[in-house]
Design a protein around this motif. Structure first.
Motif, mmCIF file in Angstrom:
data_model
loop_
_atom_site.group_PDB
_atom_site.id
_atom_site.type_symbol
_atom_site.label_atom_id
_atom_site.label_comp_id
_atom_site.label_asym_id
_atom_site.label_seq_id
_atom_site.Cartn_x
_atom_site.Cartn_y
_atom_site.Cartn_z
ATOM 1 N N SER A 44 0.827 -1.213 0.000
ATOM 2 C CA SER A 44 0.000 0.000 0.000
ATOM 3 C C SER A 44 0.856 1.256 0.000
ATOM 4 O O SER A 44 0.568 2.232 -0.711
ATOM 5 C CB SER A 44 -0.919 -0.002 1.220
ATOM 6 O OG SER A 44 -1.837 -1.063 1.161
ATOM 7 N N HIS A 54 -3.897 0.344 -6.946
ATOM 8 C CA HIS A 54 -4.320 -0.707 -6.026
ATOM 9 C C HIS A 54 -3.126 -1.523 -5.543
ATOM 10 O O HIS A 54 -2.174 -1.744 -6.290
ATOM 11 C CB HIS A 54 -5.330 -1.628 -6.730
ATOM 12 C CG HIS A 54 -5.849 -2.737 -5.876
ATOM 13 N ND1 HIS A 54 -6.633 -2.517 -4.760
ATOM 14 C CD2 HIS A 54 -5.694 -4.085 -5.969
ATOM 15 C CE1 HIS A 54 -6.927 -3.678 -4.203
ATOM 16 N NE2 HIS A 54 -6.383 -4.641 -4.920
ATOM 17 N N ALA A 55 -3.191 -1.973 -4.299
ATOM 18 C CA ALA A 55 -2.213 -2.908 -3.751
ATOM 19 C C ALA A 55 -2.960 -4.160 -3.304
ATOM 20 O O ALA A 55 -3.913 -4.078 -2.526
ATOM 21 C CB ALA A 55 -1.466 -2.284 -2.573
#
Length: 384
Positions: A44, A54-55
């Motif tokens: 993140s 996005h992670a």
């Protein structure tokens, strides 16, 4: 150029090389869906830092994302084998950083799985995609330098020259038994094999570890960054440098060295290929110039130029003459070639990116180098 906007990708790994992959994908126009870090928190943090939307929490979450068509594996070497198997089993294409695996037994298994999957499976030997390396391959193919006789060169760096320098590659359980050979030597081996069309059949090697102990930081350290903070002293069992002799099936011979402790050599890959009619040489630190050597007339320096290069060289180039194409550009050129095959549904005739078969050969060579150094003798690749 093909429009890649309909293709989705994800990158495993958020360190130096993972970031390079992400930047090249953006430039190519591929939809970068997300990244997977070494932990959800690390993922993140890095996703936000490099502007990725996005992670993923874990590999299962990434593989469950139907919008991802291609997965880039830039994790530490020990993770390549299980991650690549899972990616191919999920029906996704894969681009894996080098070396392909920890051993040739693992890489052999990966070759079989990749073939059975029908998916594009590439190994990230990006240095093939400096345009003048493609040019050199075209010149050899056309017979312009004659039969190959002698191949020499090195890959030298200095980023691990001090006992306070640290990276996960120093640990054999994460990077493998070979470090300078596996990490950078395989680049040289792959590149010279690609250009000459020859794969070594036997090696004689000596390995050297000059720093038997190092100061390991308590926290994480990104590749090529400086360690800081609290450390602990740990023993080192991987090679700082290596010297390798090579025998090729056509009677040609080779010699190369690797080092990660040569002060002042930041990223120096040099090769020199002597043919019966002419010779070629290239240096990664001056990548837009190719030396062409002659016996009976003046030597030449070919500058990267669309007008002067052959078809292979032109196909790999993306910038006008005089605008130096460097490290990041080689990834762009490499990914452009791989993603063209993804869009076409598979590897096409004439593709020049490194396959899993090529990656397996490099692992066989690494295993042979290790055995040669341990036993003090020539070792054939078909022994390992």
């Amino acid at each position: 150029m093909t429009n890649f906007a309909s293709i989705g990708a994800a990158v495993i790994g958020t360190g130096f090389i993972g970031t390079v992959h992400a930047q090249a994908l953006r430039r190519l126009g591929v939809q970068l869906r997300g990244v997977l870090g070494s932990s959800p928190e690390r993922g993140s943090e890095r996703a936000a830092a490099i502007g990725v939307p996005h992670a993923y929490a874990d590999l299962d979450a990434l593989l469950a994302d139907d919008s991802v068509d291609v997965v880039h594996v830039t994790s530490p070497n020990h993770a390549h084998y299980p991650q690549v198997k899972a990616i191919l089993a999920a029906g996704k294409h894969v681009i894996c950083e080098k070396p392909l695996a920890m051993t040739s037994a693992q890489s052999a298994d990966m070759v079989g799985i990749a073939r059975a999957s029908g998916k594009v499976a590439a190994v990230c030997y990006n240095i093939r995609f400096y345009p003048l390396n493609q040019q050199a391959r075209g010149m050899v193919e056309a017979g312009e330098i004659g039969d190959i006789r002698f191949v020499s060169g090195h890959y030298h760096q200095d980023w691990l020259a001090k006992p306070t320098d640290w990276n996960w590659r120093l640990q054999s359980e994460m990077g493998g038994a070979l470090r300078s050979v596996g990490d950078i030597g395989t680049h040289w081996i792959d590149l010279t094999s690609f250009i000459t069309g020859l794969k070594a059949e036997a090696v004689m090697a000596e390995l050297a570890t000059f720093l038997s102990e190092r100061a390991k930081p308590v926290g994480p350290v990104e590749t090529f960054s400086s360690a800081a903070g609290a450390t602990e002293t740990v023993p080192i069992d991987t090679d700082d440098a290596a010297m390798i002799l090579l025998r090729y099936p056509n009677g040609a011979r080779g010699v190369m060295s690797t080092s990660q402790v040569n002060m002042g050599r930041k990223n120096s890959l040099q090769w020199d290929i002597a043919g019966a009619g002419a010779s070629l040489a290239w240096d990664s630190e001056t990548p837009d110039h190719l030396f062409v050597g002659h016996r009976d007339r003046a030597n030449e320096t070919l500058m990267r130029d669309f007008i002067l290069m052959n078809a292979r060289g032109v196909a790999a180039a993306s910038l006008p003459p005089g605008h130096v194409e460097g490290f990041a550009d080689s990834f762009f050129n490499f990914f452009r070639a791989v993603y063209a095959d993804v869009a076409a549904g598979g590897r096409q005739d004439g593709s020049t990116w490194a396959s899993f078969e090529d990656g397996h050969y490099e692992m066989q060579l690494c295993d042979a180098v290790l055995r040669s150094a341990q036993e003090g003798r020539w070792v054939r690749l078909d022994e390992v």
